[in-house]
Write a protein that holds these residues in place. Sequence first.
Motif, PDB file in Angstrom:
ATOM      1  N   LEU A   1      -2.641   1.836  75.396  1.00  0.00           N
ATOM      2  CA  LEU A   1      -4.058   1.605  75.123  1.00  0.00           C
ATOM      3  C   LEU A   1      -4.905   2.506  76.004  1.00  0.00           C
ATOM      4  CD1 LEU A   1      -3.978  -2.314  75.168  1.00  0.00           C
ATOM      5  CD2 LEU A   1      -4.004  -0.856  73.130  1.00  0.00           C
ATOM      6  N   SER A   2      -6.054   2.928  75.500  1.00  0.00           N
ATOM      7  CA  SER A   2      -7.004   3.686  76.305  1.00  0.00           C
ATOM      8  C   SER A   2      -7.665   2.754  77.319  1.00  0.00           C
ATOM      9  CB  SER A   2      -8.065   4.318  75.411  1.00  0.00           C
ATOM     10  OG  SER A   2      -8.854   3.300  74.795  1.00  0.00           O
ATOM     11  N   GLY A   3      -8.392   3.331  78.266  1.00  0.00           N
ATOM     12  CA  GLY A   3      -9.069   2.508  79.263  1.00  0.00           C
ATOM     13  C   GLY A   3     -10.055   1.549  78.647  1.00  0.00           C
ATOM     14  N   ALA A   4     -10.813   2.022  77.641  1.00  0.00           N
ATOM     15  CA  ALA A   4     -11.797   1.151  76.975  1.00  0.00           C
ATOM     16  C   ALA A   4     -11.108   0.023  76.223  1.00  0.00           C
ATOM     17  CB  ALA A   4     -12.657   1.977  76.018  1.00  0.00           C
ATOM     18  N   ASP A   5      -9.966   0.345  75.574  1.00  0.00           N
ATOM     19  CA  ASP A   5      -9.241  -0.690  74.824  1.00  0.00           C
ATOM     20  C   ASP A   5      -8.626  -1.716  75.769  1.00  0.00           C
ATOM     21  OD1 ASP A   5      -9.879   0.387  72.393  1.00  0.00           O
ATOM     22  OD2 ASP A   5      -8.047   1.580  72.220  1.00  0.00           O
ATOM     23  N   ARG A   6      -8.130  -1.265  76.903  1.00  0.00           N
ATOM     24  CA  ARG A   6      -7.575  -2.221  77.873  1.00  0.00           C
ATOM     25  C   ARG A   6      -8.659  -3.167  78.372  1.00  0.00           C
ATOM     26  NH1 ARG A   6      -5.325   2.431  80.039  1.00  0.00           N
ATOM     27  NH2 ARG A   6      -6.555   2.208  81.951  1.00  0.00           N
ATOM     28  N   GLY A   7      -9.841  -2.619  78.652  1.00  0.00           N
ATOM     29  CA  GLY A   7     -10.951  -3.467  79.084  1.00  0.00           C
ATOM     30  C   GLY A   7     -11.355  -4.463  78.022  1.00  0.00           C
ATOM     31  N   ARG A   8     -11.355  -4.023  76.773  1.00  0.00           N
ATOM     32  CA  ARG A   8     -11.727  -4.928  75.683  1.00  0.00           C
ATOM     33  C   ARG A   8     -10.722  -6.059  75.533  1.00  0.00           C
ATOM     34  NH1 ARG A   8      -9.599  -4.835  70.966  1.00  0.00           N
ATOM     35  NH2 ARG A   8      -8.837  -2.704  71.231  1.00  0.00           N
ATOM     36  N   VAL A   9      -9.428  -5.743  75.604  1.00  0.00           N
ATOM     37  CA  VAL A   9      -8.403  -6.775  75.464  1.00  0.00           C
ATOM     38  C   VAL A   9      -8.491  -7.770  76.615  1.00  0.00           C
ATOM     39  CG1 VAL A   9      -5.916  -7.197  75.446  1.00  0.00           C
ATOM     40  CG2 VAL A   9      -6.861  -5.286  74.134  1.00  0.00           C
ATOM     41  N   GLN A  10      -8.683  -7.261  77.836  1.00  0.00           N
ATOM     42  CA  GLN A  10      -8.820  -8.163  78.982  1.00  0.00           C
ATOM     43  C   GLN A  10      -9.986  -9.124  78.772  1.00  0.00           C
ATOM     44  OE1 GLN A  10      -8.422  -6.417  83.045  1.00  0.00           O
ATOM     45  NE2 GLN A  10      -8.054  -4.496  81.977  1.00  0.00           N
ATOM     46  N   TYR A  11     -11.106  -8.592  78.344  1.00  0.00           N
ATOM     47  CA  TYR A  11     -12.300  -9.432  78.173  1.00  0.00           C
ATOM     48  C   TYR A  11     -12.060 -10.509  77.123  1.00  0.00           C
ATOM     49  CZ  TYR A  11     -17.190 -10.740  77.722  1.00  0.00           C
ATOM     50  OH  TYR A  11     -18.369 -11.441  77.724  1.00  0.00           O
ATOM     51  N   ARG A  12     -11.429 -10.152  76.010  1.00  0.00           N
ATOM     52  CA  ARG A  12     -11.174 -11.126  74.948  1.00  0.00           C
ATOM     53  C   ARG A  12     -10.240 -12.232  75.451  1.00  0.00           C
ATOM     54  NH1 ARG A  12     -14.901  -8.993  73.045  1.00  0.00           N
ATOM     55  NH2 ARG A  12     -15.097  -7.816  71.091  1.00  0.00           N
ATOM     56  N   LEU A  13      -9.232 -11.856  76.196  1.00  0.00           N
ATOM     57  CA  LEU A  13      -8.290 -12.859  76.722  1.00  0.00           C
ATOM     58  C   LEU A  13      -8.993 -13.810  77.688  1.00  0.00           C
ATOM     59  CD1 LEU A  13      -5.167 -10.583  77.311  1.00  0.00           C
ATOM     60  CD2 LEU A  13      -5.235 -12.572  75.799  1.00  0.00           C
ATOM     61  N   LEU A  14      -9.835 -13.255  78.572  1.00  0.00           N
ATOM     62  CA  LEU A  14     -10.493 -14.087  79.578  1.00  0.00           C
ATOM     63  C   LEU A  14     -11.588 -14.959  78.966  1.00  0.00           C
ATOM     64  CD1 LEU A  14     -10.715 -11.473  82.465  1.00  0.00           C
ATOM     65  CD2 LEU A  14      -9.208 -13.456  82.338  1.00  0.00           C
ATOM     66  N   GLU A  15     -12.191 -14.497  77.884  1.00  0.00           N
ATOM     67  CA  GLU A  15     -13.197 -15.311  77.222  1.00  0.00           C
ATOM     68  C   GLU A  15     -12.583 -16.609  76.688  1.00  0.00           C
ATOM     69  OE1 GLU A  15     -16.783 -15.130  76.127  1.00  0.00           O
ATOM     70  OE2 GLU A  15     -16.462 -14.378  78.160  1.00  0.00           O
ATOM     71  N   LYS A  16     -11.383 -16.500  76.182  1.00  0.00           N
ATOM     72  CA  LYS A  16     -10.743 -17.681  75.592  1.00  0.00           C
ATOM     73  C   LYS A  16      -9.891 -18.442  76.601  1.00  0.00           C
ATOM     74  CE  LYS A  16      -8.408 -19.109  71.353  1.00  0.00           C
ATOM     75  NZ  LYS A  16      -7.826 -18.651  70.069  1.00  0.00           N
ATOM     76  N   PHE A  17      -9.287 -17.695  77.564  1.00  0.00           N
ATOM     77  CA  PHE A  17      -8.406 -18.326  78.559  1.00  0.00           C
ATOM     78  C   PHE A  17      -8.840 -17.862  79.944  1.00  0.00           C
ATOM     79  CE2 PHE A  17      -5.949 -17.352  74.681  1.00  0.00           C
ATOM     80  CZ  PHE A  17      -5.678 -18.635  74.246  1.00  0.00           C
ATOM     81  N   PRO A  18      -9.890 -18.456  80.504  1.00  0.00           N
ATOM     82  CA  PRO A  18     -10.490 -17.938  81.750  1.00  0.00           C
ATOM     83  C   PRO A  18      -9.597 -18.060  82.974  1.00  0.00           C
ATOM     84  CG  PRO A  18     -11.496 -20.022  81.094  1.00  0.00           C
ATOM     85  CD  PRO A  18     -10.650 -19.593  79.950  1.00  0.00           C
ATOM     86  N   ASN A  19      -8.555 -18.883  82.922  1.00  0.00           N
ATOM     87  CA  ASN A  19      -7.687 -19.031  84.090  1.00  0.00           C
ATOM     88  C   ASN A  19      -6.665 -17.910  84.225  1.00  0.00           C
ATOM     89  OD1 ASN A  19      -6.508 -20.491  81.650  1.00  0.00           O
ATOM     90  ND2 ASN A  19      -4.715 -20.377  83.012  1.00  0.00           N
ATOM     91  N   LEU A  20      -6.524 -17.070  83.187  1.00  0.00           N
ATOM     92  CA  LEU A  20      -5.518 -16.012  83.215  1.00  0.00           C
ATOM     93  C   LEU A  20      -5.867 -14.952  84.255  1.00  0.00           C
ATOM     94  CD1 LEU A  20      -4.698 -15.220  79.466  1.00  0.00           C
ATOM     95  CD2 LEU A  20      -3.754 -16.991  80.952  1.00  0.00           C
ATOM     96  N   SER A  21      -4.813 -14.281  84.742  1.00  0.00           N
ATOM     97  CA  SER A  21      -4.979 -13.061  85.529  1.00  0.00           C
ATOM     98  C   SER A  21      -4.372 -11.931  84.719  1.00  0.00           C
ATOM     99  CB  SER A  21      -4.276 -13.180  86.890  1.00  0.00           C
ATOM    100  OG  SER A  21      -4.930 -14.117  87.714  1.00  0.00           O
ATOM    101  N   VAL A  22      -5.134 -10.897  84.509  1.00  0.00           N
ATOM    102  CA  VAL A  22      -4.688  -9.762  83.706  1.00  0.00           C
ATOM    103  C   VAL A  22      -4.685  -8.518  84.598  1.00  0.00           C
ATOM    104  CG1 VAL A  22      -5.003  -8.434  81.590  1.00  0.00           C
ATOM    105  CG2 VAL A  22      -5.768 -10.829  81.691  1.00  0.00           C
ATOM    106  N   ILE A  23      -3.508  -8.002  84.886  1.00  0.00           N
ATOM    107  CA  ILE A  23      -3.370  -6.850  85.773  1.00  0.00           C
ATOM    108  C   ILE A  23      -3.306  -5.581  84.937  1.00  0.00           C
ATOM    109  CG2 ILE A  23      -1.921  -5.758  87.528  1.00  0.00           C
ATOM    110  CD1 ILE A  23      -0.894  -8.556  88.236  1.00  0.00           C
ATOM    111  N   ASP A  24      -4.215  -4.665  85.225  1.00  0.00           N
ATOM    112  CA  ASP A  24      -4.208  -3.359  84.562  1.00  0.00           C
ATOM    113  C   ASP A  24      -3.200  -2.482  85.305  1.00  0.00           C
ATOM    114  OD1 ASP A  24      -4.704  -0.784  83.587  1.00  0.00           O
ATOM    115  OD2 ASP A  24      -6.780  -1.275  83.132  1.00  0.00           O
ATOM    116  N   VAL A  25      -2.020  -2.308  84.730  1.00  0.00           N
ATOM    117  CA  VAL A  25      -0.935  -1.598  85.401  1.00  0.00           C
ATOM    118  C   VAL A  25      -1.307  -0.144  85.656  1.00  0.00           C
ATOM    119  CG1 VAL A  25       1.489  -0.909  85.219  1.00  0.00           C
ATOM    120  CG2 VAL A  25       0.761  -3.160  84.403  1.00  0.00           C
ATOM    121  N   VAL A  26      -2.050   0.466  84.752  1.00  0.00           N
ATOM    122  CA  VAL A  26      -2.437   1.866  84.919  1.00  0.00           C
ATOM    123  C   VAL A  26      -3.284   2.043  86.183  1.00  0.00           C
ATOM    124  CG1 VAL A  26      -3.665   3.802  83.879  1.00  0.00           C
ATOM    125  CG2 VAL A  26      -2.320   2.262  82.439  1.00  0.00           C
TER     126      VAL A  26
END
Length: 844
Positions: free
Chosen positions: A679-704
């Motif tokens: 995923l591009s940087g913008a796509d990674r940010g978008r996916v993180q945001y969508r996940l946190l909007e629905k599941f705010p307790n998650l931790s999402v590590i951007d490996v890149v």
Amino acid sequence: MAFILNLTWREVRSSWRRLLFFFLCLSIGVGSIVALRSLVQNLNRAVSGDARNLLTADLEINSTSPLTPEQTAAIQNVTQKFPIIDARTETIQTNTMARPADTTKEISAMIELKGIENNFPLAGEFILSDKKPFSFNLLKDHGALVAPVLLDKLGIKVGDRIRIGGTEVEIRGTFDEEPGGISGFRMGPRVFVERKVFDEAGLNNPGSRARRRMLFRTSGDPQEMSKALREALKGSIVGVTSYRDAEQNFGEQFERTENYLSLCGLLILVLGGVGVWNVARVFVEQKRETIAMLKCLGARGRRVIFIYLAQIFLLGLMGSLFGVVLAQLALWGAGQRFSDSLPANLSYQLSFSSIWQGVALGLIISLLFSALPLLQIEKVKPRLLLRDENNERVRRLDPTKWFFGFVVLAGIVLLAIWQANSWRVGLAFVGGLAATSLVLFFSAWLLTLLLKRMRKFGSFAVSQAINSLHRPGNQTRIILLAVGLGTFVVLAVQSLQVNLVRQFDFSRNSNLPALFLTDIQRSQKDGVLELIKQQTGEDAEMIPTVRGRIAAVDGQPVDFAQREVRRESGQLGREFVLTYRSHLEENEKLIDGTFWDETPAASDAEAEVSIGDSMQGVMGMDVGSLVTFDILGRRLTARVSSVRKFDAQRTRTAFMFVFRPGVLENAPQTFISTITTKLSGADRGRVQYRLLEKFPNLSVIDVVDVLATIQKLLGNFTLAVSAIGIFVVISGLLILLGSVALTKSQRIYENAVLKTLGANRRTLTVILFTEYGLIGFLSGVIGATFALALSWAVTKYIFEIDWEIDLSLMIAGVLIETVLVIVVGVLASFDVLFRKPLGILRSA
């Protein structure tokens, strides 16, 4: 003494160019030792000089899981017996995600969240960006203090609100310095909130990765209280640390680092000693008539040696002091280059202890390495004024030279032991240096032997240049050794960096995830998988995880009351992420024991565990060992049935402990998942945001982003080590200069003869460039060859990763080194081309 000083001044005035090499050879070595020691000592003082501020208290009790009622009671029983306690507080911290409350900003960032109570800190202080004093009121009613970098990452400002887990907080300020904060690797910017925010955000659930600390300020020495607490909590996973423990641990670590870096400086100084030896040889050779005249006037050989030894001492002292000046300049330069990566309170001034050690080493090295050349003074006879004995050769064994040669070797060994503060390390250093030097010297000898068979190769100029490399009294082997050693150090470090960076190259590992999701609850599994499918099209996998610590191995408890165990707490005392499955992953290979089949364990008595190869041997852990784990207060003993090794190039996840199914399913657990889709940087940010909007307790590590940070750290480390290699190269070039001076009179005579026989200045210039080009090229090839061998061995057997050759790096290194040698050698000898042959031949 006045006579010696007067004679020394005259010698300096008449031979200042050559003695400048003497200064520089010593100065670079002394400067490297003084600068490296001072930097590490200053780091030690900056990081651990005030251990109370670093710990933010006099004593801490820490745990990665909530304290049990029994542990809480044990702590209360002990603390009631010590009236020295003035104050106490508690903190809790974890890595989690933050995002703007403004839903139009679809961005998120990993943070290090720290919840504190009203009286935090017990030691140290906040320095706010607006220079106002810190007040806990800033955090009340869902306030937050953040590192300034978070504002840039999220595109927000002070006064805006951010969402953390299931709650919102308002940013009420930023800080430039925090209590206990030092520069280093972090998963994200630090954010301070009120402690109760953790519970509201849902970050303090069983199985969470939060670290809890109970802090105490005392009016007296907390060591006795620390011992009593360790005894009361013996056998538990709770750690106890006092500021005195921190001082001792930091002091030992920095002392080891200082000693090892000093050995690097000693390597440069020893090469400088070789340069001193070369300069001293030239000096004695050119003062033969002066020495003979002194002997004619009645001076004994030993007195003359003493006179010149005193001169060496004074010159060595001046060279060492100049090295101190260079060290101070180097520290200021390091402050300018690495200020962002170093502690803000770091001093860039030289320490007195490093100065006197550097000067002492400079004097000792100058005396040791000039001793053998000065012995030639005994061989100079007064009749030299009447008859030239320059070509007389003494072939019999000289016991005096062998004795002083042994003294020089013993001196280097003792200096290495002194700098390493260890007999074993010092001897290993000298042994390794000797072995490397012998191999390089033998290679140089073999090359010069081959050159002798190429006398008629190519044109006259090329043939004459080749002949010059093995003329009587040539310095080819010592130049190839010194310059080759510098090239060896630089290219070996660069080759290691290339392979390490390649190991963290996201594009090379198809299994390495783009995003890493943690803290997924059982009830969230299906929803997370569905959302990943919607956003990326990937069918992700859920991996169960349980958190636990090693409590005992074969019935022997992990006792953190023992200092040796506390020192190894990173391997024994840390909390491990455990999982269970019935199969090996594609990135794993069994190296010992047998893996279980798909049949789950019927009870805890049949529990089996497979361990990673790095744990094999820790506290005797091996196949057949019984390892007891503490999993949120529950003790589970499992038999080690196998040992696994990970393939780093295919790694997606790497668990140190994998259990046989059937025993961990009912334990409190969370799940992790990975997204491997590129995923591009913008796509990674978008996916993180969508996940946190629905599941705010998650931790999402951007490996890149994490890998980019690691590569930056590797780059800084490589730059620092390469600087040492560059100093080695410079020392080799100074030895080259000394060698040019040693053979310059012979070169002048040869050029005069060649001019008489018809050689023009163009031919002599080609000879000069070809000779130094060959020396540079051959030393570069020698250094590059052994650099490849070392990087291969270290990469394969120490780092245990794949090794690949980078031909462009090696070719560039050899070419750069060749050009350097040509420039230095030609500039030092270029005036020879303009000497008139008639006067030279008449005086010969």
